[in-house]
Design an enzyme around this catalytic site. Structure first.
Site, PDB file in Angstrom:
ATOM      1  N   PHE A   8      26.997  14.113   4.097  1.00  0.00           N
ATOM      2  CA  PHE A   8      28.127  14.663   4.007  1.00  0.00           C
ATOM      3  C   PHE A   8      29.102  14.459   2.754  1.00  0.00           C
ATOM      4  CE2 PHE A   8      27.464  13.412   8.489  1.00  0.00           C
ATOM      5  CZ  PHE A   8      28.040  14.527   9.077  1.00  0.00           C
ATOM      6  N   ASP A   9      29.762  15.339   2.427  1.00  0.00           N
ATOM      7  CA  ASP A   9      30.699  15.176   1.434  1.00  0.00           C
ATOM      8  C   ASP A   9      31.884  14.541   2.047  1.00  0.00           C
ATOM      9  OD1 ASP A   9      32.472  15.674  -1.070  1.00  0.00           O
ATOM     10  OD2 ASP A   9      33.497  17.100   0.302  1.00  0.00           O
ATOM     11  N   ALA A  10      32.882  13.852   1.215  1.00  0.00           N
ATOM     12  CA  ALA A  10      33.758  12.986   1.838  1.00  0.00           C
ATOM     13  C   ALA A  10      35.240  13.858   2.027  1.00  0.00           C
ATOM     14  CB  ALA A  10      34.200  11.667   0.884  1.00  0.00           C
ATOM     15  N   LYS A 150      27.905  15.782  -8.484  1.00  0.00           N
ATOM     16  CA  LYS A 150      27.743  17.058  -7.800  1.00  0.00           C
ATOM     17  C   LYS A 150      28.267  18.503  -8.561  1.00  0.00           C
ATOM     18  CE  LYS A 150      29.352  16.079  -3.967  1.00  0.00           C
ATOM     19  NZ  LYS A 150      30.059  15.964  -2.592  1.00  0.00           N
ATOM     20  N   ASP A 176      32.510  21.021   2.157  1.00  0.00           N
ATOM     21  CA  ASP A 176      33.575  21.976   2.016  1.00  0.00           C
ATOM     22  C   ASP A 176      33.578  22.674   0.799  1.00  0.00           C
ATOM     23  OD1 ASP A 176      36.513  21.039   0.560  1.00  0.00           O
ATOM     24  OD2 ASP A 176      34.914  19.565   0.769  1.00  0.00           O
TER      25      ASP A 176
END
Length: 226
Positions: A8-10, A150, A176
């Site tokens: 996951f991204d945060a 990223k 997202d």
């Protein structure tokens, strides 16, 4: 379940990131009003710095200090001090996005979980602790520590080393931001899922494996037979 690992991204994937509220709180601690126009001026600088950071043109420290140069001069406070105060304020107002806890609870005994974030170390660690999520993730990769952000393939390679080189066909990246999270996952050769809560059009040339409008929808999709 198809995947052995879900990364996951945060910010704005698991955690709500209300920068305006954080900046208002931070500046109130310096007895300074911070209005919407101040935020627009800040974002004009901040977003350009983030683009440069994600392109590898500046490092994390340069981003964190340069975005507060104007206010540092105005308040006669070191930019580094303002940045630290901002991260502390963001930690104080941190909230999980709707459905995040239920999603992670439904996954934690079925797959391995990780975070790959371009956010900063001081904020990431404390938010995980305050939201009770510290024990959910087998790997936590923060661009500030790795030295690359990223969508660079190198930050994913760093994560894969921590993950003992998993089968990439069994790894999913959820985020997202199509430019950093989705393009980054594509660069790394793994499946991607775009959390598109605002129903934005897909940027040209970026094609996620899957798209969802909410974490609840993601939970439903992941638990379906694939």
């Amino acid at each position: 379940m198809k995947y052995q690992w879900i990364l996951f991204d945060a910010d704005e994937t698991l955690f709500h990131f209300d920068a305006f509220a954080g900046l208002q709180l931070m500046f109130s601690r310096f007895n300074q009003q911070f209005e919407r126009q101040h935020y627009q001026d800040y974002q004009n600088t901040n977003l350009a710095l983030w683009d440069a950071y994600q392109a590898g043109q500046i490092n994390a420290q340069q981003l964190q200090e340069q975005r507060f140069t104007h206010w540092a001069n105005k308040l006669a406070v070191p930019a580094q001090h303002l940045n630290q105060a901002f991260l502390e304020a963001m930690a104080d107002i941190c909230k999980l996005l709707p459905g995040a806890k239920d999603l992670l609870d439904s996954l934690k005994d079925k797959v391995k979980l990780g975070i790959i974030t371009n956010g900063f170390t001081a904020l990431q660690q404390i938010r995980l602790e305050r939201t009770g999520l510290s024990g959910y993730f087998q790997t936590l990769v923060i661009s500030e520590q790795v030295g690359v952000a990223k969508p660079a393939k190198a930050i994913f390679e760093h994560a894969f080393e921590q993950m003992q080189q998993p089968n990439r066909q069994q790894v999913l990246m959820v985020g997202d931001n199509p430019h950093s999270d989705i393009q980054g996952g594509i660069n790394a050769g793994i499946d991607t899922c775009w959390l598109n809560r605002e129903q934005q059009p897909l940027p040209q040339g970026i094609q996620p494996k899957h798209q969802v409008a909410s974490l609840q929808e993601l939970q439903h999709w992941l638990h379906q037979p694939h």
